[in-house]
Design a protein around this motif. Structure first.
Motif, mmCIF file in Angstrom:
data_model
loop_
_atom_site.group_PDB
_atom_site.id
_atom_site.type_symbol
_atom_site.label_atom_id
_atom_site.label_comp_id
_atom_site.label_asym_id
_atom_site.label_seq_id
_atom_site.Cartn_x
_atom_site.Cartn_y
_atom_site.Cartn_z
ATOM 1 N N TYR A 17 -2.340 49.862 27.320
ATOM 2 C CA TYR A 17 -1.270 50.870 27.373
ATOM 3 C C TYR A 17 -1.734 52.192 27.967
ATOM 4 O O TYR A 17 -0.984 53.167 27.925
ATOM 5 C CB TYR A 17 -0.719 51.094 25.955
ATOM 6 C CG TYR A 17 -0.251 49.808 25.344
ATOM 7 C CD1 TYR A 17 0.935 49.213 25.760
ATOM 8 C CD2 TYR A 17 -1.011 49.139 24.398
ATOM 9 C CE1 TYR A 17 1.356 48.006 25.236
ATOM 10 C CE2 TYR A 17 -0.601 47.926 23.869
ATOM 11 C CZ TYR A 17 0.586 47.369 24.294
ATOM 12 O OH TYR A 17 0.989 46.176 23.786
ATOM 13 N N SER B 263 -3.591 54.136 26.611
ATOM 14 C CA SER B 263 -3.397 55.006 25.456
ATOM 15 C C SER B 263 -4.658 55.812 25.159
ATOM 16 O O SER B 263 -5.770 55.305 25.229
ATOM 17 C CB SER B 263 -3.039 54.161 24.228
ATOM 18 O OG SER B 263 -3.021 54.966 23.080
ATOM 19 N N TYR C 209 2.688 51.564 19.413
ATOM 20 C CA TYR C 209 2.544 52.599 20.437
ATOM 21 C C TYR C 209 3.921 52.969 20.977
ATOM 22 O O TYR C 209 4.781 52.100 21.171
ATOM 23 C CB TYR C 209 1.669 52.066 21.577
ATOM 24 C CG TYR C 209 1.514 52.994 22.754
ATOM 25 C CD1 TYR C 209 0.758 54.154 22.654
ATOM 26 C CD2 TYR C 209 2.117 52.704 23.971
ATOM 27 C CE1 TYR C 209 0.612 55.006 23.742
ATOM 28 C CE2 TYR C 209 1.972 53.551 25.059
ATOM 29 C CZ TYR C 209 1.219 54.705 24.944
ATOM 30 O OH TYR C 209 1.084 55.549 26.016
ATOM 31 N N ASP D 99 5.595 54.676 24.259
ATOM 32 C CA ASP D 99 5.390 55.124 25.635
ATOM 33 C C ASP D 99 6.464 56.166 25.950
ATOM 34 O O ASP D 99 7.622 55.815 26.184
ATOM 35 C CB ASP D 99 5.487 53.929 26.585
ATOM 36 C CG ASP D 99 5.205 54.288 28.032
ATOM 37 O OD1 ASP D 99 5.384 55.461 28.416
ATOM 38 O OD2 ASP D 99 4.818 53.381 28.787
ATOM 39 N N GLU E 105 8.140 55.890 29.585
ATOM 40 C CA GLU E 105 9.115 54.808 29.772
ATOM 41 C C GLU E 105 10.142 54.744 28.638
ATOM 42 O O GLU E 105 11.081 53.958 28.703
ATOM 43 C CB GLU E 105 8.390 53.460 29.875
ATOM 44 C CG GLU E 105 7.445 53.360 31.046
ATOM 45 C CD GLU E 105 8.147 53.390 32.398
ATOM 46 O OE1 GLU E 105 9.292 52.909 32.499
ATOM 47 O OE2 GLU E 105 7.543 53.914 33.350
ATOM 48 N N ASN F 93 8.260 44.909 23.263
ATOM 49 C CA ASN F 93 8.599 46.193 23.870
ATOM 50 C C ASN F 93 10.110 46.300 23.795
ATOM 51 O O ASN F 93 10.826 45.321 23.995
ATOM 52 C CB ASN F 93 8.087 46.330 25.307
ATOM 53 C CG ASN F 93 8.821 45.453 26.281
ATOM 54 O OD1 ASN F 93 9.971 45.718 26.620
ATOM 55 N ND2 ASN F 93 8.174 44.386 26.736
#
Length: 163
Positions: free
Chosen positions: A83, A85, A108, A110, A113, A134
């Motif tokens: 990711y 991250s 996580y 994002d 996005e 996701n």
């Protein structure tokens, strides 16, 4: 007495109507299975499986690797790199899973996005399964969150006999 009987009858019927679970089907691969809503679709793009609702507001993605040299000491770094991250490795939870697999769990968001990601990694020797959700932020609530999590949690690695 009659009112109480009618009330109980109505309550039982409403529980039966509203408590029904949606229909599901099992997605089977050679090495794992997963139960998903029967209205969802599944694609297999060169070994990477995507399972998603028809409105495509998110997906469950499954990748498997059977000859990957990834030391356990590097697995958390690998997950964060998926990711890009900058989170601390401590944010990834680790535990002992079934059949001798080490399980890693990571959540996580994002911001670029606007997607929520939830990832489980199952690692044993050179075998690794990566299962992730996701979902667009605006849909990550109520029923979508529940159905994604139920599908995600139904992932089961099959017993493999290595020859």
């Amino acid at each position: 007495m009659m009112k109480r009987t009618v009330f109980l009858f109505a309550l039982l019927i409403s529980l039966g109507l509203f408590g029904q679970k949606s229909d599901t089907k099992v997605f089977e691969s050679e090495n794992y299975s997963l139960t998903m809503p029967d209205t969802w679709k599944a694609t297999n793009d060169e070994g990477i499986v995507n399972i998603f609702p028809t409105n495509q507001i998110g997906a469950i993605t499954i990748s498997e690797y059977h000859d990957l040299e990834l030391p356990k000491a590097e697995t958390k770094k690998f997950i964060l790199a998926l990711y890009n991250s900058s989170d601390d490795e401590k944010k990834i939870k680790t535990g002992s899973g079934k059949r001798g697999y080490t399980e890693y769990f990571y959540e996580y968001f994002d911001e670029k996005e606007n997607l929520f990601w939830i990832t489980k990694v199952f690692q044993k020797s050179k075998e690794i399964y990566i299962v992730s959700i996701n979902c667009q932020k605006k849909y990550w609530n109520g029923n979508y969150m529940k159905v994604f999590n139920e599908t995600f949690d139904s992932f089961k690695i099959k017993n493999r006999i290595l020859l």
